[in-house]
Each structure stands twice: as structure tokens, then as C-alpha cells.
Scaffold this motif. Structure first.
Motif, PDB file in Angstrom:
ATOM      1  N   ALA A  32       0.721  -0.934  -0.597  1.00 20.74           N
ATOM      2  CA  ALA A  32      -0.049  -0.133   0.334  1.00 20.74           C
ATOM      3  C   ALA A  32       0.584   0.821  -0.263  1.00 20.74           C
ATOM      4  CB  ALA A  32      -0.904   0.438   1.495  1.00 20.74           C
ATOM      5  N   GLY A  33       0.255   2.209  -1.088  1.00 20.31           N
ATOM      6  CA  GLY A  33       1.235   3.652  -0.939  1.00 20.31           C
ATOM      7  C   GLY A  33       1.706   4.022   0.124  1.00 20.31           C
ATOM      8  N   ASP A  34       0.947   4.160   1.452  1.00 22.14           N
ATOM      9  CA  ASP A  34       1.062   4.840   2.324  1.00 22.14           C
ATOM     10  C   ASP A  34       2.172   3.685   3.524  1.00 22.14           C
ATOM     11  OD1 ASP A  34      -1.140   3.568   2.841  1.00 22.14           O
ATOM     12  OD2 ASP A  34      -2.288   4.045   4.494  1.00 22.14           O
ATOM     13  N   HIS A  35       2.365   2.395   2.842  1.00 19.26           N
ATOM     14  CA  HIS A  35       3.624   1.608   3.973  1.00 19.26           C
ATOM     15  C   HIS A  35       4.851   0.733   2.820  1.00 19.26           C
ATOM     16  CE1 HIS A  35      -0.369   0.551   6.197  1.00 19.26           C
ATOM     17  NE2 HIS A  35       0.461   0.730   7.322  1.00 19.26           N
ATOM     18  N   ARG A  36       4.603   2.515   1.741  1.00 21.48           N
ATOM     19  CA  ARG A  36       5.760   1.711   0.961  1.00 21.48           C
ATOM     20  C   ARG A  36       7.471   2.765   1.720  1.00 21.48           C
ATOM     21  NH1 ARG A  36       3.580   3.115  -4.244  1.00 21.48           N
ATOM     22  NH2 ARG A  36       2.025   1.293  -4.282  1.00 21.48           N
ATOM     23  N   ARG A  37       8.389   1.701   1.797  1.00 24.05           N
ATOM     24  CA  ARG A  37       9.778   2.876   1.955  1.00 24.05           C
ATOM     25  C   ARG A  37       9.796   2.525   3.211  1.00 24.05           C
ATOM     26  NH1 ARG A  37      12.057   4.889  -1.651  1.00 24.05           N
ATOM     27  NH2 ARG A  37      10.830   6.075  -3.622  1.00 24.05           N
ATOM     28  N   GLN A  38       9.212   1.807   3.930  1.00 25.59           N
ATOM     29  CA  GLN A  38       9.029   1.391   5.563  1.00 25.59           C
ATOM     30  C   GLN A  38      10.247  -0.601   5.719  1.00 25.59           C
ATOM     31  OE1 GLN A  38       5.615   2.692   7.649  1.00 25.59           O
ATOM     32  NE2 GLN A  38       5.073   3.615   5.837  1.00 25.59           N
ATOM     33  N   GLY A  39      10.445  -1.191   4.970  1.00 22.40           N
ATOM     34  CA  GLY A  39      10.397  -1.941   4.986  1.00 22.40           C
ATOM     35  C   GLY A  39       9.940  -3.291   5.479  1.00 22.40           C
ATOM     36  N   VAL A  40       8.305  -3.143   4.259  1.00 24.03           N
ATOM     37  CA  VAL A  40       7.226  -4.243   4.560  1.00 24.03           C
ATOM     38  C   VAL A  40       7.386  -4.942   3.636  1.00 24.03           C
ATOM     39  CG1 VAL A  40       5.129  -4.667   4.153  1.00 24.03           C
ATOM     40  CG2 VAL A  40       5.292  -2.268   5.089  1.00 24.03           C
ATOM     41  N   GLY A  41       7.912  -4.296   2.227  1.00 23.57           N
ATOM     42  CA  GLY A  41       8.400  -5.176   1.004  1.00 23.57           C
ATOM     43  C   GLY A  41       9.797  -6.342   1.390  1.00 23.57           C
ATOM     44  N   SER A  42      10.083  -5.621   2.308  1.00 30.06           N
ATOM     45  CA  SER A  42      11.487  -7.051   2.442  1.00 30.06           C
ATOM     46  C   SER A  42      11.005  -7.940   3.571  1.00 30.06           C
ATOM     47  CB  SER A  42      12.616  -5.839   3.106  1.00 30.06           C
ATOM     48  OG  SER A  42      13.448  -4.570   1.981  1.00 30.06           O
ATOM     49  N   LEU A  43      10.461  -7.283   4.650  1.00 33.69           N
ATOM     50  CA  LEU A  43       9.700  -8.563   5.622  1.00 33.69           C
ATOM     51  C   LEU A  43       8.785  -9.592   4.556  1.00 33.69           C
ATOM     52  CD1 LEU A  43       8.162  -6.427   8.303  1.00 33.69           C
ATOM     53  CD2 LEU A  43       9.936  -7.492   8.620  1.00 33.69           C
ATOM     54  N   LEU A  44       8.463  -9.086   3.874  1.00 35.95           N
ATOM     55  CA  LEU A  44       7.472  -9.949   2.828  1.00 35.95           C
ATOM     56  C   LEU A  44       7.930 -11.251   2.511  1.00 35.95           C
ATOM     57  CD1 LEU A  44       4.106  -8.255   1.281  1.00 35.95           C
ATOM     58  CD2 LEU A  44       4.319 -10.404   2.852  1.00 35.95           C
ATOM     59  N   ASN A  45       9.199 -10.548   1.335  1.00 37.88           N
ATOM     60  CA  ASN A  45       9.388 -11.539   0.323  1.00 37.88           C
ATOM     61  C   ASN A  45      11.092 -12.285   1.535  1.00 37.88           C
ATOM     62  OD1 ASN A  45      13.513 -11.875  -0.945  1.00 37.88           O
ATOM     63  ND2 ASN A  45      11.042 -11.541  -2.456  1.00 37.88           N
ATOM     64  N   GLN A  46      11.010 -12.219   3.007  1.00 36.57           N
ATOM     65  CA  GLN A  46      11.791 -12.976   3.479  1.00 36.57           C
ATOM     66  C   GLN A  46      11.127 -13.654   4.262  1.00 36.57           C
ATOM     67  OE1 GLN A  46      13.326 -10.546   6.663  1.00 36.57           O
ATOM     68  NE2 GLN A  46      14.260  -9.537   5.045  1.00 36.57           N
ATOM     69  N   ALA A  47       9.707 -13.329   4.684  1.00 33.42           N
ATOM     70  CA  ALA A  47       8.697 -14.877   4.704  1.00 33.42           C
ATOM     71  C   ALA A  47       8.826 -15.413   4.308  1.00 33.42           C
ATOM     72  CB  ALA A  47       7.390 -14.244   5.520  1.00 33.42           C
ATOM     73  N   ALA A  48       8.731 -15.299   1.960  1.00 37.13           N
ATOM     74  CA  ALA A  48       8.159 -16.614   1.382  1.00 37.13           C
ATOM     75  C   ALA A  48       9.724 -17.037   1.309  1.00 37.13           C
ATOM     76  CB  ALA A  48       8.219 -15.405  -0.279  1.00 37.13           C
ATOM     77  N   GLN A  49      11.011 -16.591   1.264  1.00 35.19           N
ATOM     78  CA  GLN A  49      12.052 -17.273   1.189  1.00 35.19           C
ATOM     79  C   GLN A  49      11.728 -17.976   2.465  1.00 35.19           C
ATOM     80  OE1 GLN A  49      15.686 -15.657   1.187  1.00 35.19           O
ATOM     81  NE2 GLN A  49      14.817 -13.261   0.482  1.00 35.19           N
ATOM     82  N   SER A  50      11.168 -17.601   3.274  1.00 37.25           N
ATOM     83  CA  SER A  50      11.191 -18.726   4.831  1.00 37.25           C
ATOM     84  C   SER A  50       9.928 -20.314   4.498  1.00 37.25           C
ATOM     85  CB  SER A  50      10.812 -18.491   6.006  1.00 37.25           C
ATOM     86  OG  SER A  50      11.602 -17.417   6.672  1.00 37.25           O
ATOM     87  N   TRP A  51       9.235 -19.934   3.709  1.00 30.91           N
ATOM     88  CA  TRP A  51       8.079 -20.242   3.439  1.00 30.91           C
ATOM     89  C   TRP A  51       8.461 -21.139   2.016  1.00 30.91           C
ATOM     90  CZ3 TRP A  51       5.709 -22.589  -1.545  1.00 30.91           C
ATOM     91  CH2 TRP A  51       4.176 -23.111  -1.137  1.00 30.91           C
ATOM     92  N   LEU A  52      10.027 -21.392   1.400  1.00 27.03           N
ATOM     93  CA  LEU A  52       9.704 -21.672   0.457  1.00 27.03           C
ATOM     94  C   LEU A  52      10.824 -22.909   0.942  1.00 27.03           C
ATOM     95  CD1 LEU A  52      10.966 -19.486  -2.651  1.00 27.03           C
ATOM     96  CD2 LEU A  52       9.194 -21.235  -2.509  1.00 27.03           C
ATOM     97  N   GLN A  53      11.684 -22.530   1.816  1.00 26.45           N
ATOM     98  CA  GLN A  53      12.685 -23.309   2.661  1.00 26.45           C
ATOM     99  C   GLN A  53      12.117 -24.319   2.981  1.00 26.45           C
ATOM    100  OE1 GLN A  53      15.288 -19.564   4.645  1.00 26.45           O
ATOM    101  NE2 GLN A  53      16.336 -21.813   4.013  1.00 26.45           N
ATOM    102  N   ASN A  54      11.296 -23.718   4.316  1.00 23.50           N
ATOM    103  CA  ASN A  54      10.531 -25.401   5.199  1.00 23.50           C
ATOM    104  C   ASN A  54       9.860 -26.100   3.895  1.00 23.50           C
ATOM    105  OD1 ASN A  54      10.753 -24.239   6.979  1.00 23.50           O
ATOM    106  ND2 ASN A  54       8.557 -22.510   7.476  1.00 23.50           N
ATOM    107  N   ARG A  55       9.616 -25.941   2.806  1.00 23.22           N
ATOM    108  CA  ARG A  55       9.454 -26.821   1.729  1.00 23.22           C
ATOM    109  C   ARG A  55      10.484 -27.403   0.982  1.00 23.22           C
ATOM    110  NH1 ARG A  55       5.678 -23.923   3.929  1.00 23.22           N
ATOM    111  NH2 ARG A  55       4.001 -23.841   3.999  1.00 23.22           N
TER     112      ARG A  55
END
Length: 312
Positions: free
Chosen positions: A76-99
Motif C-alpha cells: 500500500a502506498g502509505d506503507h512503502r519505504r518502511q521495510g514491509v516489502g523486505s519482510l514479505l520477501n523474507q517470509a516468502a523465502q522461509s515458506w520455500l525453505q520449509n518446503r
């Protein structure tokens, strides 16, 4: 406090509001989000605020037992540049690793410098460049007044009908090469040519397995395509074509610099003969291949870069 959780159907409205006008033509995420929730090999992950309101989304999927794909990241526009995208990408990596995945990949537009800078900061490196090709085939809907046959139906031993005229009204000259359905035995030479030639080097061994989703090509993929009557061959190369009534989606093209024009010409002839409305393909960005496609009026657009990151 930002938290990451599985996406839910009730998040759809918020996701649709986030994924709006991302590109010049709009966005696709809102339309496919419900499908992400039903995937057996994938997941929609969302970032939520303290009120459990979705403020970001990402799609993660196993394309092969050890290969993961991350796509559709929106914040969302008002949450950009706050590290949210990086958190999501890290969560996606963890999801993949676990599988069981050992590598994560994603793609972004070639000229999107901001997105490329962000994914590189996350540890991804560019490994290949791909581009989309499109060609329309008039007239639409019918071939000589008859309903369009399925692509595989032409390999039935009957003579091939006369080829359609070019879009400019002039007859297309007879060609020596034509694509025919390939037996499973053709999988091995096709894989050898792909693996040992310029295509594999430029593509990092990847192919568009499902739209803009990329994974490694294996010999078994070509065997499977042949058994499903989706692998075609001509003297200049091979193509894998996913069935569709209205368009010819080419998921793989295997040829060489010397044979590329013959292969592309035969591919266009195949589409014209069967009266499909259009041909779509995603190919590596190689000068000789782009020139061969342009020579047959294939419009090239949407250059993308595929990034890769090993998972520890």
C-alpha cells in the motif's frame, strides 16, 4: 506492529485497493488473488497492520521440488519505504525453505530501476533477461469459414491444407519446413540442443513454465510435453505449445542462430494454418532471436530480468 500471515478471502477487497494501476495497463493481482488461495503448491502471504488490515501481499510458489518463485509483491502506498516489502520477501523465502526449495527466483521489468535496486539489496542477482512476443493472425474466429481445429488434430496423417495468406494480402510462398507433432524420442535431441547452445546460456537454463514464472528445463519436461501432444518439431528446431482455442502459447522455443528464421517462419505458418487469433511467447533476450521474430512481424515488448537467490 506489522505481522505476516496467510492470505484470506476476506482480504480480497484490501488487496484489490493495493494492486491498482501498477503498470500502464493496470494490474493482475486482484483478479488472481482468489486462485492463489486455492493453490496446492503455493500461498498468498499478506502483511497486516495492528487492526489485521492487509497492507501488502506477495505470492510464493514451488515450481519444482527445489525451485521457488516469488511474484505479485504489492505494498500500500502509505506503507512503502518502511521495510514491509523486505519482510514479505523474507517470509516468502522461509515458506520455500520449509518446503525443500534451495533457490528463490523472481522477475521485474528491465527498466524498473527502483525495483531492481530493492531486490539486489535483498541478496538476489540477475541471471537472465526475457522478452514477450505477440503476433496476431487475421481473420479471427474461423479458418476458411470452418471452426478452428485443435493444434494437435493436424497430426493425423491427412494432407495439410493450404496456408493462409499474410496479413498484407500477399500469398505466403511455399516453405520447405513445417512443424509436426514430435514423438517422445525427440525430447533428447531437443534437450541437447537447448543445453549446449546459446539459448541455455542466455536463459540460465530457465524457461517460462507458466506465463512469467521461470524454472529449470529438464529432459523430463520435454518427454512429458511430447506425451501430451504439445511438443512440435521441424528441421530448424522444436517448440512446446500449450493448447488453447484462441491463441497459440509457445512455452519453449529451441533453435539456433543459423536456423532461427526457419523455425520462426514455420511457427507462424502453424498459427496461420490453424486460425488462432494470436501467438504468444516468452523468449531469452538474444539479438539473433529477436531479429528472427521481428522478421515475421512478431511484436516484442515487456523486457524483464529474472533474479535468483540461493536459500541457505
Amino acid at each position: 506492529m506489522i505481522e505476516i500471515r496467510r492470505g484470506r478471502l476476506e482480504d480480497h477487497e484490501a488487496i484489490a485497493a493495493i494492486a491498482t494501476d501498477t503498470f500502464e495497463w493496470g494490474d493482475y493481482v486482484a483478479s488472481v488473488y482468489p486462485e492463489w488461495l486455492e493453490e496446492a503448491d503455493g500461498e498468498a502471504l499478506v502483511a497486516v497492520d495492528e487492526n489485521d488490515q492487509a497492507i501488502a501481499v506477495v505470492h510464493v510458489r514451488l515450481l519444482a521440488p527445489q525451485e521457488g518463485w516469488i511474484s505479485g509483491a504489492r505494498v500500500a502506498g502509505d506503507h512503502r519505504r518502511q521495510g514491509v516489502g523486505s519482510l514479505l520477501n523474507q517470509a516468502a523465502q522461509s515458506w520455500l525453505q520449509n518446503r525443500g526449495a534451495v533457490v528463490a527466483r523472481l522477475t521485474t521489468e528491465e527498466d524498473n530501476k527502483a525495483a531492481r535496486s530493492q531486490v539486489e539489496k535483498l541478496g538476489y542477482r540477475p541471471v537472465a533477461n526475457f522478452i514477450h512476443g505477440h503476433r496476431s493472425f487475421p481473420p479471427l474466429g474461423v479458418t476458411n469459414g470452418r471452426p478452428r481445429p485443435a493444434l494437435a488434430e493436424r497430426a493425423n496423417g491427412r494432407p495439410r491444407p493450404a496456408l493462409a495468406e499474410r496479413a498484407n494480402g500477399r500469398p505466403r510462398p511455399a516453405l520447405a519446413e513445417r512443424f509436426d507433432l514430435a514423438p517422445a524420442a525427440e525430447a533428447e535431441p531437443a534437450f541437447v540442443v537447448f543445453s549446449s547452445g546459446g539459448l541455455a546460456r542466455s536463459a540460465h537454463g530457465l524457461f517460462a513454465s507458466d506465463g512469467w514464472n521461470f524454472r529449470r528445463l529438464h529432459h523430463a519436461d520435454l518427454v512429458s510435453a511430447a506425451r501430451r501432444r504439445q511438443l512440435w518439431t521441424c528441421p530448424s528446431g522444436w517448440v512446446a505449445i500449450r493448447p488453447s482455442e484462441e491463441r497459440m502459447w509457445v512455452s519453449l522455443l529451441v533453435t539456433s542462430a543459423e536456423d532461427s528464421r526457419g523455425a520462426i517462419r514455420a511457427l507462424v505458418d502453424l498459427g496461420e494454418e490453424h486460425g488462432v487469433e494470436s501467438m504468444e511467447l516468452i523468449v531469452p533476450r538474444i539479438g539473433w532471436l529477436e531479429e528472427a521474430l521481428a522478421s515475421e512481424w512478431v511484436m516484442l515488448a515487456y523486457p524483464n530480468v529474472v533474479y535468483e537467490r540461493p536459500l541457505p
